[in-house]
Design an enzyme around this catalytic site. Structure first.
Site, PDB file in Angstrom:
ATOM      1  N   SER A  70      21.071 122.486  67.573  1.00  0.00           N
ATOM      2  CA  SER A  70      19.817 121.964  67.040  1.00  0.00           C
ATOM      3  C   SER A  70      20.016 121.703  65.557  1.00  0.00           C
ATOM      4  CB  SER A  70      18.701 122.983  67.236  1.00  0.00           C
ATOM      5  OG  SER A  70      17.537 122.590  66.540  1.00  0.00           O
TER       6      SER A  70
ATOM      7  N   TYR B 154      15.091 131.254  66.684  1.00  0.00           N
ATOM      8  CA  TYR B 154      15.684 130.062  67.279  1.00  0.00           C
ATOM      9  C   TYR B 154      16.679 129.420  66.316  1.00  0.00           C
ATOM     10  CZ  TYR B 154      16.056 125.475  69.475  1.00  0.00           C
ATOM     11  OH  TYR B 154      16.532 124.337  70.062  1.00  0.00           O
TER      12      TYR B 154
END
Length: 178
Positions: A79, A92
């Protein structure tokens, strides 16, 4: 994140389809869309288990056969939050940053074996995990990435001469030819 289960899955796939030539580690969870101070330690632990240890378990399982064959590609779905701060999702973002470092470290360790590793940043993807996010508030100006663009990037990593890029973080908007 279960190494024994990863070994069972890879053995079953290899038995049915032959050796694993490509591994795409795509499992991931979020679940911490609030400040770090409000985060639950068990939830953060679970994010790291799934997003990092799961990737490690499957990579560790397929890597010996790939290095013995002197070929294979491992793509870890990362990501952009792995390289940029995202305060409402510290767990995350931290897990995705760990994937970036994991990928380049393993790639460097197998540099001369013909096995390639990449961290792919697919952009913001319309999934169950992202549908509940106020995208405009969290990441102003960011739109969902068409699945076809992610497929284009992965296909390029699997079909083009990209050995010199092994270990790299590649974003969906990157041009592999450049």
């Amino acid at each position: 994140a279960d190494g024994a289960r990863a070994a069972e899955v890879v053995a079953e796939v290899s038995s049915d389809l032959g050796p694993v030539d490509t591994l795409i580690n795509n499992a991931g969870i979020g679940g911490d869309a609030h400040s770090f101070q409000e985060s639950d330690l068990d939830a953060l632990r679970r994010i790291m288990e799934v997003n990092v240890l799961g990737t490690m378990a499957y990579t560790r399982t397929v890597l010996p056969a790939m290095t013995a064959r002197k070929s294979g590609t491992i793509i870890n779905m990362g990501s952009y939050t792995g390289v940029r701060a995202l305060p409402p999702a510290v767990g995350y973002a931290t897990s995705k940053a760990a994937l970036v470092r994991f990928t380049d470290s393993v790639a460097e360790g197998v540099r001369d074996t013909g096995v390639l590793l990449f961290t792919v940043s697919p952009g913001m993807v319309d999934t169950d995990m992202t549908r509940g996010i106020d995208l405009e508030k969290l990441l102003p100006g960011v739109a969902f990435t068409p699945i076809s663009e992610i497929g284009r990037l992965v296909q390029g990593l699997l079909t083009k001469d990209v050995a010199a890029l092994s270990g790299r973080f590649v974003h969906v908007t990157d041009d592999l030819d450049e």
